[in-house]
Design a protein around this motif. Structure first.
Motif, PDB file in Angstrom:
ATOM      1  N   LEU A  44      40.624  90.211  72.274  1.00  7.42           N
ATOM      2  CA  LEU A  44      41.992  90.069  72.772  1.00  7.42           C
ATOM      3  C   LEU A  44      42.521  91.412  73.292  1.00  7.42           C
ATOM      4  N   GLU A  45      42.204  92.470  72.580  1.00 11.63           N
ATOM      5  CA  GLU A  45      42.606  93.799  73.064  1.00 11.63           C
ATOM      6  C   GLU A  45      41.975  94.094  74.421  1.00 11.63           C
ATOM      7  N   ASP A  46      40.705  93.762  74.550  1.00  8.80           N
ATOM      8  CA  ASP A  46      39.991  94.051  75.793  1.00  8.80           C
ATOM      9  C   ASP A  46      40.688  93.419  76.997  1.00  8.80           C
ATOM     10  N   VAL A  47      41.022  92.139  76.881  1.00  6.53           N
ATOM     11  CA  VAL A  47      41.593  91.457  78.041  1.00  6.53           C
ATOM     12  C   VAL A  47      43.022  91.937  78.320  1.00  6.53           C
ATOM     13  N   SER A  52      34.841  84.336  69.377  1.00  4.68           N
ATOM     14  CA  SER A  52      34.155  85.624  69.528  1.00  4.68           C
ATOM     15  C   SER A  52      34.746  86.385  70.710  1.00  4.68           C
ATOM     16  N   SER A  53      34.651  87.712  70.645  1.00  3.88           N
ATOM     17  CA  SER A  53      35.165  88.534  71.748  1.00  3.88           C
ATOM     18  C   SER A  53      34.438  88.192  73.049  1.00  3.88           C
ATOM     19  N   ALA A  54      33.148  87.916  72.951  1.00  2.00           N
ATOM     20  CA  ALA A  54      32.391  87.587  74.166  1.00  2.00           C
ATOM     21  C   ALA A  54      32.942  86.317  74.814  1.00  2.00           C
ATOM     22  N   HIS A  55      33.213  85.319  74.012  1.00  3.28           N
ATOM     23  CA  HIS A  55      33.734  84.080  74.583  1.00  3.28           C
ATOM     24  C   HIS A  55      35.148  84.270  75.130  1.00  3.28           C
ATOM     25  N   ILE A  56      35.959  85.038  74.430  1.00  4.75           N
ATOM     26  CA  ILE A  56      37.322  85.269  74.922  1.00  4.75           C
ATOM     27  C   ILE A  56      37.273  85.923  76.301  1.00  4.75           C
ATOM     28  N   ARG A  57      36.465  86.946  76.431  1.00  9.19           N
ATOM     29  CA  ARG A  57      36.366  87.631  77.734  1.00  9.19           C
ATOM     30  C   ARG A  57      35.859  86.685  78.824  1.00  9.19           C
ATOM     31  N   SER A 103      46.862  91.053  61.455  1.00  9.39           N
ATOM     32  CA  SER A 103      46.543  92.286  60.706  1.00  9.39           C
ATOM     33  C   SER A 103      45.551  93.170  61.449  1.00  9.39           C
ATOM     34  N   ARG A 104      44.874  92.624  62.466  1.00  5.63           N
ATOM     35  CA  ARG A 104      43.853  93.386  63.175  1.00  5.63           C
ATOM     36  C   ARG A 104      44.282  93.807  64.582  1.00  5.63           C
ATOM     37  N   LEU A 105      45.464  93.394  64.997  1.00  9.46           N
ATOM     38  CA  LEU A 105      45.875  93.635  66.384  1.00  9.46           C
ATOM     39  C   LEU A 105      46.864  94.787  66.475  1.00  9.46           C
ATOM     40  N   PRO A 106      46.777  95.576  67.523  1.00 12.04           N
ATOM     41  CA  PRO A 106      47.727  96.681  67.704  1.00 12.04           C
ATOM     42  C   PRO A 106      49.022  96.230  68.379  1.00 12.04           C
ATOM     43  N   PHE A 107      49.097  94.948  68.743  1.00 16.22           N
ATOM     44  CA  PHE A 107      50.324  94.408  69.332  1.00 16.22           C
ATOM     45  C   PHE A 107      50.637  93.093  68.613  1.00 16.22           C
ATOM     46  N   PRO A 108      51.892  92.631  68.674  1.00 21.94           N
ATOM     47  CA  PRO A 108      52.234  91.393  67.962  1.00 21.94           C
ATOM     48  C   PRO A 108      51.715  90.142  68.676  1.00 21.94           C
ATOM     49  N   LEU A 109      51.418  89.127  67.909  1.00 24.17           N
ATOM     50  CA  LEU A 109      51.195  87.793  68.468  1.00 24.17           C
ATOM     51  C   LEU A 109      52.565  87.251  68.865  1.00 24.17           C
ATOM     52  N   LYS A 141      44.094  95.150  77.593  1.00 22.86           N
ATOM     53  CA  LYS A 141      43.947  96.499  78.156  1.00 22.86           C
ATOM     54  C   LYS A 141      43.506  96.456  79.608  1.00 22.86           C
ATOM     55  N   ALA A 142      42.687  95.464  79.933  1.00 17.19           N
ATOM     56  CA  ALA A 142      42.190  95.343  81.302  1.00 17.19           C
ATOM     57  C   ALA A 142      43.255  94.785  82.248  1.00 17.19           C
ATOM     58  N   GLY A 143      44.429  94.457  81.699  1.00 14.67           N
ATOM     59  CA  GLY A 143      45.495  93.931  82.540  1.00 14.67           C
ATOM     60  C   GLY A 143      45.301  92.470  82.927  1.00 14.67           C
ATOM     61  N   LYS A 144      44.333  91.826  82.317  1.00 13.06           N
ATOM     62  CA  LYS A 144      44.057  90.428  82.664  1.00 13.06           C
ATOM     63  C   LYS A 144      44.933  89.452  81.896  1.00 13.06           C
ATOM     64  N   VAL A 145      45.489  89.896  80.816  1.00 15.93           N
ATOM     65  CA  VAL A 145      46.366  89.082  79.971  1.00 15.93           C
ATOM     66  C   VAL A 145      47.552  89.962  79.584  1.00 15.93           C
ATOM     67  N   ARG A 146      48.765  89.400  79.711  1.00 22.41           N
ATOM     68  CA  ARG A 146      49.942  90.212  79.387  1.00 22.41           C
ATOM     69  C   ARG A 146      50.329  90.132  77.914  1.00 22.41           C
ATOM     70  N   ALA A 147      50.128  88.980  77.312  1.00 21.40           N
ATOM     71  CA  ALA A 147      50.513  88.818  75.897  1.00 21.40           C
ATOM     72  C   ALA A 147      49.601  87.785  75.268  1.00 21.40           C
ATOM     73  N   VAL A 148      49.492  87.849  73.950  1.00 27.70           N
ATOM     74  CA  VAL A 148      48.550  87.015  73.219  1.00 27.70           C
ATOM     75  C   VAL A 148      49.281  86.237  72.135  1.00 27.70           C
ATOM     76  N   GLY A 149      48.868  84.995  71.944  1.00 25.76           N
ATOM     77  CA  GLY A 149      49.413  84.187  70.861  1.00 25.76           C
ATOM     78  C   GLY A 149      48.351  83.271  70.299  1.00 25.76           C
ATOM     79  N   VAL A 150      48.784  82.330  69.475  1.00 20.89           N
ATOM     80  CA  VAL A 150      47.860  81.368  68.886  1.00 20.89           C
ATOM     81  C   VAL A 150      48.449  79.975  69.002  1.00 20.89           C
ATOM     82  N   SER A 151      47.683  78.998  68.580  1.00 21.55           N
ATOM     83  CA  SER A 151      48.154  77.623  68.605  1.00 21.55           C
ATOM     84  C   SER A 151      47.589  76.885  67.396  1.00 21.55           C
ATOM     85  N   ASN A 152      48.419  76.115  66.746  1.00 19.14           N
ATOM     86  CA  ASN A 152      47.994  75.309  65.596  1.00 19.14           C
ATOM     87  C   ASN A 152      47.546  76.162  64.410  1.00 19.14           C
TER      88      ASN A 152
END
Lengths: 304, 304, 304
Positions: free
Chosen positions: A147-150, A106-111, A174-180, A152-163
């Motif tokens: 993921l966008e929130d963190v 969830s976005s809440a948990h990610i933040r 498909s939902r992100l404005p930047f690539p994984l 945009k806030a400059g707290k995370v530079r790039a996002v990916g996944v695992s497994n």
């Protein structure tokens, strides 16, 4: 050197070999701030500037111990890269609200998880944040919002996944404005499924560099007596002897580096000597036939 | 109420819970026109306005029996939604030309089957027409032509599929000028493969709402003595007791509603009391941990 | 005739039935230049103008033997089509540098292999070049460069793959400025996995025509005593008797031609009489029920 020591991940770069901190608290004599500071120094000296974490490592304790070491180290933040993960929810004294092992994308948990990781690591930003496991309850719109929130806030530079499997990756992408920028998956001479299950083809097609966990397949590669392990040791030793290189772990890492999808092994050792040995893999370019000889030792048979 | 009672499917909407008519003729005392009219009345009273059919149900007999009930009911056509299916060809006295069970997704069969369904159901249009099973002989161009024809003629409002894998869905979708609005698949606390086989990720990515058949996994959930069934009943009862709700079928339906892909359970009961009980699921929003506790009871193990 | 004798493959066309030359050297009495010239004549007479090769066939010897026959034949090059393949590297006296069976999809190998095939076949161009097997070390950018090079040089008219899964096909296709025109896969009444594994759906979606190797599933279809073989022979004979056609191999080929993905069977026989018999398949359009009866004989059960 056969391989570059840096690799691009979107707009940032990592060292081609990454140090995985997950076992930091397994050896309490090495996890005090001074020891960690020495580890960071030593890793940087051999070109390893990227450190792989997860909120849960060491029962939710590794990030904080490493953060203390980073403070003691005192180097410039922009000379290293910090990777961490979220979404696995362990039953743990550190998380009394968890009554069953589960996932939370969830976005809440990610933040919330990012805030904790920043605090634990004594830093203003995480270089790469990964979702640790595919969550069957992932609401991709909500997860992407978090993921966008963190970012945009400059707290995370790039996002990916695992497994993630390719279709799970595609849903989130498909939902992100930047690539994984990566998918951290298991792959090694002992575990070769990613060669055929679509994971590495997906990465190569979309041009993201997979990070590789358990890149040696665990310590049993050196000591195990299973038929696969015995075959693999023989094949690795044979090639090591051809290459004037006596350490088979470097060959096993070089086997990963040879793959065209630009793999980034996450090395699990915390001993500088071992890391230095494995880092010699950057100088080893296996021939096709050497690579396939190792594959045959892994599967037990010729290719079709 | 935790969940809306209506759900969009393209340009139309269904009730979030759908009544599946496939067993209508299993109980001959309830399949006369008066009984069916009462069933339709009762379902609408509890918010279930959508009725799921297939040409083959009841050995090609359910549509006609239901149609007779609809005439007796006499309500306005636009207050209900009718879903039906075609393409399975059964060996049956009602279809003497069928000498082997097979599929037919040809445009000619689609058109003919729609005509029969319209006549059986005493209606001018079908709200949603589904291809019942993926057909290994599907000529996607011809199938799409048949589906377009019945939509353009106003005989079908929207088109979907059933039991299709993502790649089968993608093939047909590639030939259609309108989106496929659903894929009706099997999914329940007893059968969780769609969580990992790509079906639900595909639906979420393309933003169509899957319909779910066998949403309770059959009656054995309540009475079966298999290890999975025993574990599931215990987990469902535990959560039911936490929620002041004593019926585990409502919890099992709520488990489906909690999924982010907007699932539409097709309820197989024809008893208004049972339907009313299951419809309380719309008021039950399971927590993440409750949802994963049920998943663990289904698989027998923690997530990774 | 039920099926056209030609089929488009991108901008070129093949005969709907292709002659596979892989066994040319198995029968040394038929592999001299005169015999091959007669074979080519005879094949053309029955409408088979396309010949399927690979660099490795006959321990790297078939192309050269066939090329000698082509010279003896002396017909016009543009009345036939030559297909060949590369990337499998066999241990062979003809390739002493190969110490292990492996694959090579590098641009350098593609260019070199094409040169050798041109020389062996005594021709200026190959109509269709296929990558023989998916290579786990394929660097798609480099492979695509090699394929582009040979096309731009006029040495190859069209490019395809063989034994590729959809995701492997998609990776390579993503790097090419022209479409892959085929995927040569195994499929027959004995081996029906492509109906469900996504291969044929992928082909139909992207509108390329798959070539089919082992289209009869090997000689055991006629003589094997396995339960599947016995069931299949009974089903094929039953249908053959309905169709006044006494040869079951033609029925087995017609079963492939009936599929909507436009399959191109590669016939393995080098006897004109046998080829002529199988070519009668072009006149046999199986009904849906006949097709499903053969499928049932293959799998042993009705469709769902």
């Amino acid at each position: 050197m056969s391989y570059e020591t840096r690799i691009s991940l979107g707009s940032l770069s990592l060292s081609r070999l990454v140090l995985g901190a997950w076992r930091l608290l397994s050896d309490l004599e090495r996890s005090d701030a001074d020891s960690v500071a020495r580890l960071v120094h030593g890793a940087i000296d051999i070109g390893i500037t990227s450190f792989d974490h997860a909120d849960i490592y060491g029962n939710y304790g590794v990030e904080e111990a490493f953060g203390a070491g980073l403070q003691r180290w005192g180097g410039s933040r922009d000379t290293i890269e910090l990777i961490t993960k979220c979404d696995i929810m362990l039953i743990s004294g550190a998380r009394p609200e968890n009554r069953i092992k589960h996932y939370d994308t969830s976005s809440a948990h990610i933040r919330a998880s990012v805030e904790r990781s920043l605090k634990n690591l004594h830093t203003d930003y995480i270089d790469v944040l990964l979702l640790h496991r595919p969550d069957p309850l992932m609401d991709a719109d909500d997860t992407a919002r978090g993921l966008e929130d963190v970012v945009k806030a400059g707290k995370v530079r790039a996002v990916g996944v695992s497994n993630f499997l390719p279709h799970q990756f595609d849903l989130l992408a498909s939902r992100l404005p930047f690539p994984l920028v990566t998918n951290q998956i298991e792959f090694s001479v002992k575990y070769v499924s990613p060669l055929t299950d679509g994971s590495l083809d997906h990465a190569q097609r979309l041009r993201y560099a997979p990070m590789i966990w358990s890149p040696l397949g665990g310590g049993s590669l050196f000591t195990g007596e299973g038929v696969q392990e015995v075959r693999l040791r023989a094949a690795l030793r044979d090639i090591a002897s051809q290459l004037d290189n006596t350490d088979i772990s470097a060959i096993a890492i070089a086997w990963l580096l040879r793959h065209p999808a630009s793999l980034i092994p996450v090395l699990g050792s915390l001993k500088i000597d071992r890391l230095k040995t494995m880092a010699t893999a950057l100088d080893i370019e296996l021939s096709r036939q050497q690579w396939f000889a190792i594959l045959k030792a892994s599967t037990g048979e010729d290719v079709d």
